[in-house]
Design a protein around this motif. Structure first.
Motif, PDB file in Angstrom:
ATOM      1  N   GLU A 105     -13.842   1.221 -70.329  1.00 32.28           N
ATOM      2  CA  GLU A 105     -13.396   0.737 -71.631  1.00 32.28           C
ATOM      3  C   GLU A 105     -14.358  -0.282 -72.252  1.00 32.28           C
ATOM      4  N   LYS A 106     -14.951  -1.156 -71.418  1.00 35.24           N
ATOM      5  CA  LYS A 106     -15.694  -2.289 -71.962  1.00 35.24           C
ATOM      6  C   LYS A 106     -17.206  -2.246 -71.728  1.00 35.24           C
ATOM      7  N   GLU A 159      -8.128 -11.549 -69.328  1.00 37.82           N
ATOM      8  CA  GLU A 159      -7.455 -10.297 -69.657  1.00 37.82           C
ATOM      9  C   GLU A 159      -5.950 -10.502 -69.519  1.00 37.82           C
ATOM     10  N   GLU A 160      -5.196  -9.767 -70.322  1.00 36.47           N
ATOM     11  CA  GLU A 160      -3.738  -9.884 -70.309  1.00 36.47           C
ATOM     12  C   GLU A 160      -3.135  -8.649 -69.661  1.00 36.47           C
ATOM     13  N   PHE A 161      -2.134  -8.870 -68.820  1.00 33.48           N
ATOM     14  CA  PHE A 161      -1.401  -7.775 -68.186  1.00 33.48           C
ATOM     15  C   PHE A 161       0.026  -7.755 -68.723  1.00 33.48           C
ATOM     16  N   ALA A 162       0.496  -6.560 -69.067  1.00 29.27           N
ATOM     17  CA  ALA A 162       1.847  -6.423 -69.633  1.00 29.27           C
ATOM     18  C   ALA A 162       2.581  -5.263 -68.968  1.00 29.27           C
ATOM     19  N   PRO A 220      -4.235   4.675 -57.577  1.00 27.80           N
ATOM     20  CA  PRO A 220      -5.256   3.643 -57.789  1.00 27.80           C
ATOM     21  C   PRO A 220      -6.177   3.936 -58.967  1.00 27.80           C
ATOM     22  N   ASN A 221      -5.584   4.233 -60.115  1.00 29.15           N
ATOM     23  CA  ASN A 221      -6.362   4.476 -61.326  1.00 29.15           C
ATOM     24  C   ASN A 221      -5.460   4.163 -62.526  1.00 29.15           C
ATOM     25  N   LEU A 222      -5.850   3.162 -63.303  1.00 33.10           N
ATOM     26  CA  LEU A 222      -4.982   2.698 -64.388  1.00 33.10           C
ATOM     27  C   LEU A 222      -4.832   3.719 -65.509  1.00 33.10           C
ATOM     28  N   HIS A 223      -5.885   4.489 -65.786  1.00 36.61           N
ATOM     29  CA  HIS A 223      -5.765   5.521 -66.822  1.00 36.61           C
ATOM     30  C   HIS A 223      -4.737   6.585 -66.424  1.00 36.61           C
ATOM     31  N   MET A 224      -4.749   6.968 -65.153  1.00 33.74           N
ATOM     32  CA  MET A 224      -3.778   7.954 -64.676  1.00 33.74           C
ATOM     33  C   MET A 224      -2.372   7.366 -64.669  1.00 33.74           C
ATOM     34  N   TYR A 241      -6.006  -4.250 -72.649  1.00 28.94           N
ATOM     35  CA  TYR A 241      -7.159  -3.629 -73.302  1.00 28.94           C
ATOM     36  C   TYR A 241      -7.097  -2.106 -73.196  1.00 28.94           C
ATOM     37  N   LEU A 242      -6.349  -1.590 -72.218  1.00 31.31           N
ATOM     38  CA  LEU A 242      -6.195  -0.144 -72.116  1.00 31.31           C
ATOM     39  C   LEU A 242      -5.340   0.417 -73.245  1.00 31.31           C
ATOM     40  N   LEU A 243      -4.487  -0.442 -73.826  1.00 31.59           N
ATOM     41  CA  LEU A 243      -3.604   0.016 -74.896  1.00 31.59           C
ATOM     42  C   LEU A 243      -4.335   0.065 -76.234  1.00 31.59           C
ATOM     43  N   GLU A 244      -5.485  -0.596 -76.330  1.00 37.11           N
ATOM     44  CA  GLU A 244      -6.227  -0.632 -77.588  1.00 37.11           C
ATOM     45  C   GLU A 244      -6.707   0.747 -77.998  1.00 37.11           C
TER      46      GLU A 244
END
Length: 289
Positions: A105-106, A159-162, A220-224, A241-244
């Motif tokens: 992402e970054k 970074e923010e976690f939600a 172990p994969n945030l996109h998945m 940042y994944l939600l952006e």
């Protein structure tokens, strides 16, 4: 007269608590390393370590000598590295380590701005530090600071976690922490690892306890994980940042007030601190994050 190499060997033995491991780090034979230590102890006039079956335990004299000698050894090694770097042509390849999701992402969109070639490595904070220590990477981005000799850290960002849920899920307003926890505990969760590494951090910070949750899926994969959340499999905790880049209607944030923040750091070997390519990469990343 004390040989400087005896001091270097002493510092490595102190850090590794082992003659054999210190010898490997210095690319020396174990007998040669042992001889360095014996010669230094002879000059000092007393033992610097207590030998046990499993490790070398520094004596009080050893601890005092280390506090005096280690900064000097590091300074001389840094000076040697700086002299060597200044006499070599520009470094063409920089090895970068990061969590795969943050990289995608970054970092990936910035590669063309680095002005150098790069080799990328992915892993957890622990694994990234391990490969940094053995020079398999030059620069890592990590969420954890481990105190290791010769490794330096610089803060990059926060970074923010939600908590995220499928967009079609309804959840109660739950004005109190106890009500929020009650509803969240009743749901199914998707975890990044068996120990719930990201979820556990939020739970302990907000609810002051370890989470006891139903976690039928560990990925172990945030996109998945986000994709599985979208499909309705349950809740999870992800960096915002994944939600952006997520499509509208993809997922929703649940109980925004429970979000937590986490620091990210650059980490590199002290001997690489002034390499121009590493400084340039950190500058580019800072300017765009």
């Amino acid at each position: 007269m004390i040989d400087f190499e005896w001091y270097r060997s002493f510092v490595f033995i102190y850090r590794h608590n082992s003659v054999s491991e210190a010898a490997k780090s210095r690319f020396m034979t174990q007998p040669a390393m042992s001889q360095h230590l014996a010669s230094l102890e002879s000059e000092v006039g007393e033992p610097l370590f207590v030998r046990t079956a499993r490790k070398m335990i520094p004596t009080e004299r050893g601890k005092l000598l280390y506090s005096e000698v280690a900064p000097l050894v590091e300074a001389l090694e840094q000076l040697s590295a700086d002299i060597k770097t200044s006499s070599l042509p520009s470094l063409k390849w920089i090895k970068i380590g990061s969590a795969p999701e943050f990289y995608q992402e970054k970092i990936l969109p910035l590669l063309l701005k680095f002005g150098t070639c790069s080799i990328s490595h992915f892993g957890t904070a622990d694994k990234l530090l391990d490969i940094l220590e053995v020079d398999k990477v030059d620069l890592i981005i990590t969420s954890k600071k481990f105190l290791k000799p010769g490794v330096e850290y610089e803060k990059l960002c926060e970074e923010e976690f939600a908590i995220v849920a499928p967009v079609h899920w309804e959840f109660p307003e739950a004005k109190t922490l106890k009500a929020q926890e009650r509803w969240l505990t009743e749901q199914k969760w998707i975890a990044y690892g068996p120990e719930l590494p990201i979820i556990r951090r939020l739970w302990r910070e907000r609810f002051k306890k370890r989470p006891i949750l139903s976690t039928p899926y560990v990925i172990p994969n945030l996109h998945m994980i986000l994709r599985l959340v979208k499909l309705g499999a349950g809740l999870s905790v992800v960096p915002t940042y994944l939600l952006e880049t997520a499509k509208e209607g993809y997922v929703q944030v649940v109980y925004q007030d429970l979000s937590v923040r986490n620091e990210l750091f650059f980490a590199y070997k002290s001997k690489h601190k002034y390499i121009p390519e590493i400084q340039q990469i950190m500058k580019v990343i800072r300017e765009h994050i």
